[in-house]
Each structure stands twice: as C-alpha cells, then as structure tokens.
Design an enzyme around this catalytic site. Sequence first.
Site, PDB file in Angstrom:
ATOM      1  N   TYR A  43      15.940  30.165   9.540  1.00 52.48           N
ATOM      2  CA  TYR A  43      14.724  30.868   9.966  1.00 52.48           C
ATOM      3  C   TYR A  43      14.640  30.903  11.487  1.00 52.48           C
ATOM      4  O   TYR A  43      14.923  29.906  12.151  1.00 52.48           O
ATOM      5  CB  TYR A  43      13.487  30.143   9.435  1.00 52.48           C
TER       6      TYR A  43
ATOM      7  N   LYS B 224       0.845  -1.202   0.000  1.00 49.68           N
ATOM      8  CA  LYS B 224       0.000   0.000   0.000  1.00 49.68           C
ATOM      9  C   LYS B 224       0.880   1.251   0.000  1.00 49.68           C
ATOM     10  O   LYS B 224       2.077   1.174   0.301  1.00 49.68           O
ATOM     11  CB  LYS B 224      -0.901  -0.019   1.242  1.00 49.68           C
TER      12      LYS B 224
END
Length: 372
Positions: free
Chosen positions: A263, A44
Amino acid sequence: MSHKRQGSDLSRAVLTVNLGAIADNFRNLSSRLAPACQAGAVVKANAYGLGFEEVSKALAKAGCRHFFVADLEEGIALRRVLDKADIFVFNGPERNSEPVFDEHSLTPILNTPGQIESWSAFVASKGSRGAVIQVDTGMSRTGLDMAYLEQLAEDHKKLDGMELKFLMSHLACADEPGHPLNARQLDEFSRARSLLGEPPGSLANSSGIFLGTDYHFDLVRTGGALYGMNPVPNADNPMDSVVKLEAPILQLRDVDSPITVGYGASSRVEGPGRIATVAVGYADGYLRSLSNKGSAFVNGVRVPVIGRVSMDYITLDVSKVPEDKIHPGSVVELIGPHHGIDALAEEAGTLAYEILTGLGARYTRAYCGGSA
Ligand SMILES: *Cc1c(COP(=O)(O)O)cnc(C)c1O
C-alpha cells in the site's frame, strides 16, 4: 482444498509459549528477593496475552501463591482455575460488587476513599475480611493520596474489621535505576507504612526488584520479567525468553525488474531479488509502525520488512537468503531466539508490554515445557 492438520490452518502463524521458561523466570526472580519477601505474579490482561489459564497453572505449580489481576471479571475467571491462591484485584470494588468479591474469595485493592468506606461498611456487616490498601506515592494513577492516609491513620475506625494484608504502591520509573523519583517513592512508601503501624508492604514490579532489596518489602508483583521481557533495559536480559512466533511463507516472488511493494508504494525493489509474503498483519498485533522497519529471520538470516504492514500480511525482503534455503512454506521467525520481544518492540517504537498484550487472536497457540 486448504491443507489441514489437527484442525489448524497451516497458513497461520504459531505462537509458542514456553511454560517451563515462565516457571524458571519465577524461580530466578524469587532467588533475588530479600529473605522474607515473596514473588507474586501479575496475570492481568490474559497473562499479558499469553493465556492466563495455562500460565497461572504453571506458576502455581512452580510455587507461586499470590496472583494479581486488573478487574473483577479477570479475578472470577482466575478463581475457576486456581482454587487456593490469593487473588488480588487492582481496580478494587465498584459500588455494590463487594459481595461478588467475597463470593469468589477475591481480595480487593482499595484505591479511593469511596472504596475504603464501602468495604468498611461491608466488613462491618459480614465480619473481618482481607483487603489491600494502595497509596499513591508518585504515579498519580490509582491509590489514596498521602493526605487521606494521614487522616485514616488518625481515625482508625474505618479500618476496623479489615485485615490489612498489605499496603501497596507502584513505582513510576523502576526501569530507570538512576531516576530520583525511585528514592522519593521509597521514602513516601516507608512513611505510609509507619502511619498504618508497619503492615506488610508491596512496592516493586519486575524492574523494582533490580533496584535493590530496600525496595522488596514482603511481596513483589512481577509481570513482564516472568514473560521474558528485560527488566533492566540497559543491561543484558537476565530472564529466559518465553515466546516464539513463527509463520510460514505464503508466497515467494522473484523480482527481475524494479517494482514497488505494498500500500502506498512506499518501498521499491530494484531487482534482482525476492520478496516473501507472510500472513501476519496489524490485525494480529504486528504493528503498522513496523512498516519498512521491522525484521524477521529465515534460517538465521535477517530479512527486513519491506513496504507497509497491512491488515493480514507483511512482505519481507528475502534476497539475502540462499535460494536453496527458502521455499513457500519455509518458517519465518518473527519473535524468537534471533529476534526477541524487546528487539521487535524497539523496531516498532514501543515496549515489549504492548507487543505481548497485542498478540493476535488468529495465531495458533501452542504451549511447551508445561511439566517442568
Ligand atoms: C502491571 C502492574 C505490575 C506488573 O508490572 P511489570 O512491570 O509487568 O512487572 C505491578 N503492579 C501494578 C500495580 C501493575 O499495574
């Protein structure tokens, strides 16, 4: 102009998937099973992000006959790749999708009374068709309640014409061998099988295999362990590693006087030192929680992530790497022999499942070991 080779951008990280290691892991897991039990592969979510087409073909070549996907779309795509394998669909059929399952020879996993009834009506009009029934034994996610299964056992009509390939259930705590829920689920599952006249059973996922042969029944559903995750978190990983993620250094910066990095200026380098920038960020599945926590390796030397992970970049403190061993373009190992998926997941505060299924679309994908 940027440097191009074989159409690939050399600034990009390269994700290498070792198909030979996946085949070896399949054989390794198969060798641990109770005599009558077989290993099925869970592919999956694009085989946990590794590429369902390449992975499924390699597994089929290694002798795998049973494949599990999450939904109908994944099942149809897998059928195009494997024309003979048994393909099982965890979600089961949505109303009116029964003929589509049939057209692609996909076996539904029936999870709800509604799915049982619709499939039962479908087989009544079409003739016998294979199906899997899932019973919930403690996960409370998908599958029939025991109370409904008891009714079903008394009123057999709904099962007429259904070839019950097996009864399945899913363990909630298989990676914690000492957890009391494991034994309770085993008992409930055994009771459910006896209610339905002892059909073949499927209970264990990767970790469930290691709970002992009592948990194996006829088919196990292995996902993570095939792809190199450790199915026994408190012991050495018995699986071969499958994934390598490497990226070149985009830019190197010498630091002579104190500066902040990234940042939010969340980190500071006093200098002297060096910072390397690599073009991998959270848009590539390199989780932001690795800010100031993750590590990578350059020539075998650990280089910590410094500053915040941004969308397209990370910065690494490479001060400890000898100067002659690092240059722009030097290879940084983000996942590999020094730093496996479980180790990276631990730094990120998550599981290797999330690391693998989040691996980004921008990586150049390469496969090796395919003929093994
Ligand atoms: C994903 C899944 C598996 C595979 O689990 P792993 O821990 O990756 O081996 C097995 N069964 C079900 C029902 C699943 O959803």
